[in-house]
Design a protein around this motif. Structure first.
Motif, PDB file in Angstrom:
ATOM      1  N   GLN A  70       0.831  -1.203   0.000  1.00  0.00           N
ATOM      2  CA  GLN A  70       0.000   0.000   0.000  1.00  0.00           C
ATOM      3  C   GLN A  70       0.869   1.258   0.000  1.00  0.00           C
ATOM      4  N   LEU A  71       1.962   1.219   0.743  1.00  0.00           N
ATOM      5  CA  LEU A  71       2.886   2.347   0.762  1.00  0.00           C
ATOM      6  C   LEU A  71       3.482   2.568  -0.627  1.00  0.00           C
ATOM      7  N   SER A  72       3.836   1.502  -1.300  1.00  0.00           N
ATOM      8  CA  SER A  72       4.380   1.629  -2.662  1.00  0.00           C
ATOM      9  C   SER A  72       3.360   2.264  -3.595  1.00  0.00           C
ATOM     10  N   ALA A  73       2.101   1.852  -3.497  1.00  0.00           N
ATOM     11  CA  ALA A  73       1.050   2.437  -4.336  1.00  0.00           C
ATOM     12  C   ALA A  73       0.868   3.922  -4.019  1.00  0.00           C
ATOM     13  N   ALA A  74       0.908   4.271  -2.738  1.00  0.00           N
ATOM     14  CA  ALA A  74       0.784   5.679  -2.353  1.00  0.00           C
ATOM     15  C   ALA A  74       1.961   6.490  -2.881  1.00  0.00           C
ATOM     16  N   ASN A  75       3.155   5.913  -2.849  1.00  0.00           N
ATOM     17  CA  ASN A  75       4.330   6.620  -3.359  1.00  0.00           C
ATOM     18  C   ASN A  75       4.242   6.844  -4.865  1.00  0.00           C
ATOM     19  N   VAL A  76       3.694   5.876  -5.597  1.00  0.00           N
ATOM     20  CA  VAL A  76       3.489   6.058  -7.042  1.00  0.00           C
ATOM     21  C   VAL A  76       2.489   7.191  -7.275  1.00  0.00           C
ATOM     22  N   ALA A  77       1.409   7.193  -6.495  1.00  0.00           N
ATOM     23  CA  ALA A  77       0.413   8.262  -6.622  1.00  0.00           C
ATOM     24  C   ALA A  77       1.037   9.620  -6.299  1.00  0.00           C
ATOM     25  N   LEU A  78       1.871   9.671  -5.272  1.00  0.00           N
ATOM     26  CA  LEU A  78       2.536  10.927  -4.908  1.00  0.00           C
ATOM     27  C   LEU A  78       3.418  11.418  -6.051  1.00  0.00           C
ATOM     28  N   GLY A  79       4.151  10.516  -6.663  1.00  0.00           N
ATOM     29  CA  GLY A  79       5.005  10.898  -7.779  1.00  0.00           C
ATOM     30  C   GLY A  79       4.220  11.384  -8.976  1.00  0.00           C
ATOM     31  N   ALA A  80       2.992  10.898  -9.131  1.00  0.00           N
ATOM     32  CA  ALA A  80       2.167  11.282 -10.279  1.00  0.00           C
ATOM     33  C   ALA A  80       1.471  12.626 -10.086  1.00  0.00           C
ATOM     34  N   VAL A  81       1.283  13.055  -8.857  1.00  0.00           N
ATOM     35  CA  VAL A  81       0.504  14.266  -8.585  1.00  0.00           C
ATOM     36  C   VAL A  81       0.960  15.470  -9.414  1.00  0.00           C
ATOM     37  N   PRO A  82       2.240  15.847  -9.405  1.00  0.00           N
ATOM     38  CA  PRO A  82       2.605  17.045 -10.165  1.00  0.00           C
ATOM     39  C   PRO A  82       2.483  16.884 -11.681  1.00  0.00           C
ATOM     40  N   HIS A  83       2.431  15.655 -12.157  1.00  0.00           N
ATOM     41  CA  HIS A  83       2.373  15.414 -13.601  1.00  0.00           C
ATOM     42  C   HIS A  83       0.947  15.211 -14.105  1.00  0.00           C
ATOM     43  N   VAL A  84       0.072  14.731 -13.235  1.00  0.00           N
ATOM     44  CA  VAL A  84      -1.287  14.392 -13.651  1.00  0.00           C
ATOM     45  C   VAL A  84      -2.281  15.490 -13.291  1.00  0.00           C
ATOM     46  N   LEU A  85      -2.100  16.082 -12.148  1.00  0.00           N
ATOM     47  CA  LEU A  85      -3.042  17.103 -11.679  1.00  0.00           C
ATOM     48  C   LEU A  85      -2.486  18.490 -11.968  1.00  0.00           C
ATOM     49  N   ARG A  86      -3.166  19.219 -12.818  1.00  0.00           N
ATOM     50  CA  ARG A  86      -2.676  20.542 -13.243  1.00  0.00           C
ATOM     51  C   ARG A  86      -3.190  21.681 -12.370  1.00  0.00           C
ATOM     52  N   MET A  87      -4.372  21.517 -11.811  1.00  0.00           N
ATOM     53  CA  MET A  87      -4.972  22.588 -11.005  1.00  0.00           C
ATOM     54  C   MET A  87      -4.387  22.568  -9.592  1.00  0.00           C
ATOM     55  N   PRO A  88      -3.961  23.720  -9.083  1.00  0.00           N
ATOM     56  CA  PRO A  88      -3.400  23.761  -7.720  1.00  0.00           C
ATOM     57  C   PRO A  88      -4.354  23.215  -6.658  1.00  0.00           C
ATOM     58  N   ALA A  89      -5.647  23.463  -6.805  1.00  0.00           N
ATOM     59  CA  ALA A  89      -6.611  22.962  -5.812  1.00  0.00           C
ATOM     60  C   ALA A  89      -6.660  21.431  -5.829  1.00  0.00           C
ATOM     61  N   GLU A  90      -6.578  20.839  -7.026  1.00  0.00           N
ATOM     62  CA  GLU A  90      -6.566  19.373  -7.114  1.00  0.00           C
ATOM     63  C   GLU A  90      -5.299  18.809  -6.499  1.00  0.00           C
ATOM     64  N   ARG A  91      -4.180  19.465  -6.747  1.00  0.00           N
ATOM     65  CA  ARG A  91      -2.921  19.005  -6.149  1.00  0.00           C
ATOM     66  C   ARG A  91      -2.998  19.051  -4.629  1.00  0.00           C
ATOM     67  N   GLU A  92      -3.514  20.146  -4.098  1.00  0.00           N
ATOM     68  CA  GLU A  92      -3.609  20.281  -2.641  1.00  0.00           C
ATOM     69  C   GLU A  92      -4.524  19.198  -2.072  1.00  0.00           C
ATOM     70  N   THR A  93      -5.631  18.920  -2.758  1.00  0.00           N
ATOM     71  CA  THR A  93      -6.543  17.860  -2.320  1.00  0.00           C
ATOM     72  C   THR A  93      -5.825  16.515  -2.321  1.00  0.00           C
ATOM     73  N   ALA A  94      -5.058  16.255  -3.379  1.00  0.00           N
ATOM     74  CA  ALA A  94      -4.324  14.992  -3.473  1.00  0.00           C
ATOM     75  C   ALA A  94      -3.275  14.887  -2.374  1.00  0.00           C
ATOM     76  N   TYR A  95      -2.563  15.965  -2.102  1.00  0.00           N
ATOM     77  CA  TYR A  95      -1.544  15.930  -1.049  1.00  0.00           C
ATOM     78  C   TYR A  95      -2.177  15.696   0.317  1.00  0.00           C
ATOM     79  N   THR A  96      -3.320  16.332   0.577  1.00  0.00           N
ATOM     80  CA  THR A  96      -4.013  16.121   1.851  1.00  0.00           C
ATOM     81  C   THR A  96      -4.486  14.673   1.963  1.00  0.00           C
ATOM     82  N   PHE A  97      -5.027  14.139   0.871  1.00  0.00           N
ATOM     83  CA  PHE A  97      -5.458  12.744   0.846  1.00  0.00           C
ATOM     84  C   PHE A  97      -4.284  11.806   1.115  1.00  0.00           C
ATOM     85  N   LEU A  98      -3.163  12.048   0.459  1.00  0.00           N
ATOM     86  CA  LEU A  98      -1.999  11.179   0.645  1.00  0.00           C
ATOM     87  C   LEU A  98      -1.429  11.284   2.057  1.00  0.00           C
TER      88      LEU A  98
END
Length: 138
Positions: A70-98
């Motif tokens: 699960q940690l590995s999957a979360a780390n992959v998601a973390l690495g994808a955030v700046p490349h997949v999510l373009r809107m700052p609000a979406e990035r912040e939501t993703a970071y809070t979720f992670l």
């Protein structure tokens, strides 16, 4: 260099370092640090589990291995955030979720095998950030 100037530069460097002059840490780096902390907890718990008696060891190691995946999957998601999510609000939501995911993983890693694990948080960006659930149709 004259001694008073050397002392003045040293004092300036100390004040600059203490006040954090220019050493801002990005949100991404803050969340990455949470990931590193969970990895440390997992490493410590795995060492303790391997030192346990065989009957208790297997179940504990299996649980920790699952958390490590699960940690590995979360780390992959973390690495994808700046490349997949373009809107700052979406990035912040993703970071809070992670951050919540990492907190849950850390909590679950410390639990005894008999205790029920805390469920992972609900994904706030289901169409953009796949983490806990496989894509539909799989």
């Amino acid at each position: 260099m004259p001694r008073p100037l050397t002392l003045l530069l040293c004092l300036f460097a100390c004040i600059w370092g203490v006040t954090g002059g220019g050493c801002a840490v990005s949100r991404h780096d803050q969340v990455r640090e949470a990931s590193r902390e969970v990895q440390g907890v997992l490493d410590d718990q795995l060492k303790a589990a391997l030192a346990a008696e065989p009957p208790a060891r297997q179940a504990r190691v299996e649980r920790l291995t699952s958390i490590k995946y699960q940690l590995s999957a979360a780390n992959v998601a973390l690495g994808a955030v700046p490349h997949v999510l373009r809107m700052p609000a979406e990035r912040e939501t993703a970071y809070t979720f992670l951050e919540e995911v990492y907190s849950t993983l850390s909590w679950n890693a410390r639990l005894p095998v008999e205790a029920a694990a805390r469920p992972l948080p609900v994904n706030p960006l289901p169409g953009k950030l796949h983490f806990a659930d496989p894509p539909p149709g799989r």
